[in-house]
Design a protein around this motif. Structure first.
Motif, PDB file in Angstrom:
ATOM      1  N   ILE A  10      43.601  32.103  44.445  1.00 42.97           N
ATOM      2  CA  ILE A  10      43.074  33.076  45.397  1.00 42.97           C
ATOM      3  C   ILE A  10      43.147  34.455  44.621  1.00 42.97           C
ATOM      4  O   ILE A  10      42.218  35.286  44.678  1.00 42.97           O
ATOM      5  N   GLN A  11      44.181  34.696  44.136  1.00 41.16           N
ATOM      6  CA  GLN A  11      44.550  35.964  43.495  1.00 41.16           C
ATOM      7  C   GLN A  11      43.483  36.211  41.925  1.00 41.16           C
ATOM      8  O   GLN A  11      42.899  37.222  42.029  1.00 41.16           O
ATOM      9  N   ASN A  12      43.260  35.011  41.533  1.00 43.12           N
ATOM     10  CA  ASN A  12      42.252  35.000  40.190  1.00 43.12           C
ATOM     11  C   ASN A  12      40.929  35.281  40.995  1.00 43.12           C
ATOM     12  O   ASN A  12      40.080  36.103  40.239  1.00 43.12           O
ATOM     13  N   ALA A  13      40.580  34.746  42.072  1.00 45.07           N
ATOM     14  CA  ALA A  13      39.026  34.833  42.664  1.00 45.07           C
ATOM     15  C   ALA A  13      39.066  36.230  43.062  1.00 45.07           C
ATOM     16  O   ALA A  13      37.785  36.820  42.927  1.00 45.07           O
ATOM     17  N   ILE A  14      39.975  36.812  43.732  1.00 44.67           N
ATOM     18  CA  ILE A  14      40.040  38.065  43.885  1.00 44.67           C
ATOM     19  C   ILE A  14      39.682  39.234  42.687  1.00 44.67           C
ATOM     20  O   ILE A  14      38.856  40.240  42.813  1.00 44.67           O
ATOM     21  N   ILE A  15      40.503  39.007  41.800  1.00 44.00           N
ATOM     22  CA  ILE A  15      40.269  39.819  40.536  1.00 44.00           C
ATOM     23  C   ILE A  15      38.915  39.749  40.110  1.00 44.00           C
ATOM     24  O   ILE A  15      38.110  40.850  39.551  1.00 44.00           O
ATOM     25  N   ILE A  16      38.442  38.405  39.907  1.00 44.66           N
ATOM     26  CA  ILE A  16      37.044  38.197  39.122  1.00 44.66           C
ATOM     27  C   ILE A  16      35.956  38.615  40.258  1.00 44.66           C
ATOM     28  O   ILE A  16      35.067  39.398  39.732  1.00 44.66           O
ATOM     29  N   GLY A  17      36.183  38.373  41.456  1.00 48.27           N
ATOM     30  CA  GLY A  17      35.286  38.894  42.604  1.00 48.27           C
ATOM     31  C   GLY A  17      35.144  40.469  42.571  1.00 48.27           C
ATOM     32  O   GLY A  17      33.935  41.172  42.483  1.00 48.27           O
ATOM     33  N   LEU A  18      36.131  41.315  42.512  1.00 46.22           N
ATOM     34  CA  LEU A  18      36.154  42.794  42.517  1.00 46.22           C
ATOM     35  C   LEU A  18      35.727  43.329  41.106  1.00 46.22           C
ATOM     36  O   LEU A  18      34.804  44.109  41.024  1.00 46.22           O
ATOM     37  N   ALA A  19      36.024  42.344  39.866  1.00 50.14           N
ATOM     38  CA  ALA A  19      35.308  43.085  38.594  1.00 50.14           C
ATOM     39  C   ALA A  19      33.910  42.769  38.790  1.00 50.14           C
ATOM     40  O   ALA A  19      32.868  43.703  38.325  1.00 50.14           O
ATOM     41  N   LEU A  20      33.318  41.637  39.168  1.00 49.07           N
ATOM     42  CA  LEU A  20      31.733  41.401  39.420  1.00 49.07           C
ATOM     43  C   LEU A  20      31.099  42.297  40.361  1.00 49.07           C
ATOM     44  O   LEU A  20      30.175  42.586  40.163  1.00 49.07           O
ATOM     45  N   ALA A  21      31.845  42.566  41.447  1.00 48.73           N
ATOM     46  CA  ALA A  21      31.290  43.291  42.363  1.00 48.73           C
ATOM     47  C   ALA A  21      31.079  44.839  41.852  1.00 48.73           C
ATOM     48  O   ALA A  21      29.999  45.456  42.085  1.00 48.73           O
ATOM     49  N   LEU A  22      32.028  45.339  41.078  1.00 54.21           N
ATOM     50  CA  LEU A  22      31.919  46.513  40.418  1.00 54.21           C
ATOM     51  C   LEU A  22      30.851  46.620  39.461  1.00 54.21           C
ATOM     52  O   LEU A  22      30.224  47.573  39.462  1.00 54.21           O
ATOM     53  N   SER A  23      30.914  45.565  38.431  1.00 57.46           N
ATOM     54  CA  SER A  23      29.857  45.618  37.473  1.00 57.46           C
ATOM     55  C   SER A  23      28.232  45.513  38.212  1.00 57.46           C
ATOM     56  O   SER A  23      27.600  46.237  37.617  1.00 57.46           O
ATOM     57  N   ALA A  24      28.276  44.760  39.045  1.00 62.12           N
ATOM     58  CA  ALA A  24      26.686  44.457  39.570  1.00 62.12           C
ATOM     59  C   ALA A  24      26.395  45.752  40.479  1.00 62.12           C
ATOM     60  O   ALA A  24      25.275  45.987  40.244  1.00 62.12           O
ATOM     61  N   ALA A  25      27.419  46.528  41.060  1.00 63.77           N
ATOM     62  CA  ALA A  25      26.799  47.744  41.910  1.00 63.77           C
ATOM     63  C   ALA A  25      26.533  48.715  40.885  1.00 63.77           C
ATOM     64  O   ALA A  25      25.520  49.550  41.168  1.00 63.77           O
ATOM     65  N   LEU A  26      27.397  48.816  39.572  1.00 62.35           N
ATOM     66  CA  LEU A  26      27.065  49.754  38.944  1.00 62.35           C
ATOM     67  C   LEU A  26      25.575  49.510  37.991  1.00 62.35           C
ATOM     68  O   LEU A  26      24.841  50.529  37.754  1.00 62.35           O
ATOM     69  N   LEU A  27      25.265  48.263  37.646  1.00 61.57           N
ATOM     70  CA  LEU A  27      24.084  48.012  37.187  1.00 61.57           C
ATOM     71  C   LEU A  27      22.930  48.080  38.184  1.00 61.57           C
ATOM     72  O   LEU A  27      21.952  48.481  37.711  1.00 61.57           O
ATOM     73  N   SER A  28      23.206  47.919  39.246  1.00 62.16           N
ATOM     74  CA  SER A  28      22.031  47.510  40.347  1.00 62.16           C
ATOM     75  C   SER A  28      21.162  48.875  40.690  1.00 62.16           C
ATOM     76  O   SER A  28      19.899  48.599  40.301  1.00 62.16           O
ATOM     77  N   PRO A  29      21.523  50.066  40.464  1.00 59.49           N
ATOM     78  CA  PRO A  29      20.492  51.214  40.433  1.00 59.49           C
ATOM     79  C   PRO A  29      19.512  51.467  39.479  1.00 59.49           C
ATOM     80  O   PRO A  29      18.480  51.715  39.425  1.00 59.49           O
ATOM     81  N   TYR A  30      20.158  51.256  38.206  1.00 59.03           N
ATOM     82  CA  TYR A  30      19.392  51.372  37.012  1.00 59.03           C
ATOM     83  C   TYR A  30      18.374  50.218  36.959  1.00 59.03           C
ATOM     84  O   TYR A  30      17.343  50.295  36.310  1.00 59.03           O
TER      85      TYR A  30
END
Length: 268
Positions: free
Chosen positions: A10-30
């Motif tokens: 669960i800890q690993n899933a949260i770390i990966i999930g938050l990392a992917l969430a931040l990456s996706a949100a930053l790429l999204s508008p561009y």
């Protein structure tokens, strides 16, 4: 919910999930505001072939898949710059051919014993330490890239002609953005799934744009919504024993639908 945090997966899933969430949100508008959102979907199909090829050739599929998909993203970018092929057609051509190759490799590959369904929907709870490290690496690269080139990327998104007039190397930045998007997609496909990873890139900006017209606020609101939705998805999916990626996409859809329904009411 707190009890779940004691488990390492669960800890690993949260770390990966938050990392992917931040990456996706930053790429999204561009990507979304520049009408290139479908490149994420196209690269997801390409990554399917890349991962299949990696499984057949290497003990660690990402070693093969990452350069394979990055090359495909550069090819899409190049084809879209030609006068005879537009961007959507380039994405469709490359992704369709790559996905077809992936299916052929699955059929003819010797010793292929990985479930196709697991590749299509992903499973963040079975992610490895390599997945976690790569998720963090791609996030660092994307954050660094956007911090360094924020103003130039902003101009490219809204007015490419003015960006070129301002002597911004639009072509180089476009290729770099495409390469980082490809890196993100490959890493995300393993945990979110081939069919769903593009939704992580599309939803943040679409949701944020319902609440603000400011570009900076679009990024901020996109990041907040992405982080919250992915965390909720992880904690809802595990007890219900349903796919995390599917849960995240449904939560995104519910949030967007809610905004579309209630936003007109607040204007009255």
């Amino acid at each position: 919910m707190i009890e779940l945090l004691q488990y390492e997966f669960i800890q690993n899933a949260i770390i990966i999930g938050l990392a992917l969430a931040l990456s996706a949100a930053l790429l999204s508008p561009y990507l979304v505001l520049n009408q290139q959102a479908m490149i994420a979907d196209g690269l997801a199909h390409v990554s399917f072939a890349g991962l299949i090829l990696g499984i057949l050739l290497s003990g660690e599929p990402l070693i093969v898949a990452i350069p394979f998909v990055m090359l495909a993203s550069l090819m899409i970018k190049y084809l879209s710059t030609t006068k005879t092929i537009n961007g959507d057609a380039a994405i469709g051509l490359v992704s369709a051919v790559a996905f077809a190759i992936g299916l052929i490799l699955v059929k003819k590959g010797q010793g292929f014993n990985i479930s196709i369904e697991s590749m299509l929907v992903g499973n963040i709870f079975t992610a490895t330490s390599v997945d976690m490290i790569l998720s963090i690496v791609v996030t660092i690269l994307i954050v660094t890239f956007i911090l360094i080139f924020y103003r130039k990327l902003f101009l490219m998104t809204y007015d490419q002609d003015y960006a070129k007039f301002s002597k911004i190397n639009v072509q180089l930045l476009g290729y770099l953005l495409a390469g980082l998007t490809a890196f993100f997609i490959v890493v995300g496909v393993r945990t979110i799934g081939t069919l769903l990873i593009s939704a992580l890139v599309i939803f943040p900006s679409v949701i944020a744009s319902q609440l603000t017209k400011s570009f900076k606020n679009t990024i901020i609101l996109g990041i907040i919504s992405s982080l919250v939705i992915i965390l909720l998805g992880i904690f809802i999916a595990h007890p219900l024993e349903i796919p995390v990626g599917s849960t995240i996409v449904v939560l995104y859809a519910i949030l967007l639908l809610g905004l579309l329904v209630f936003k007109p009411l607040f204007r009255r």
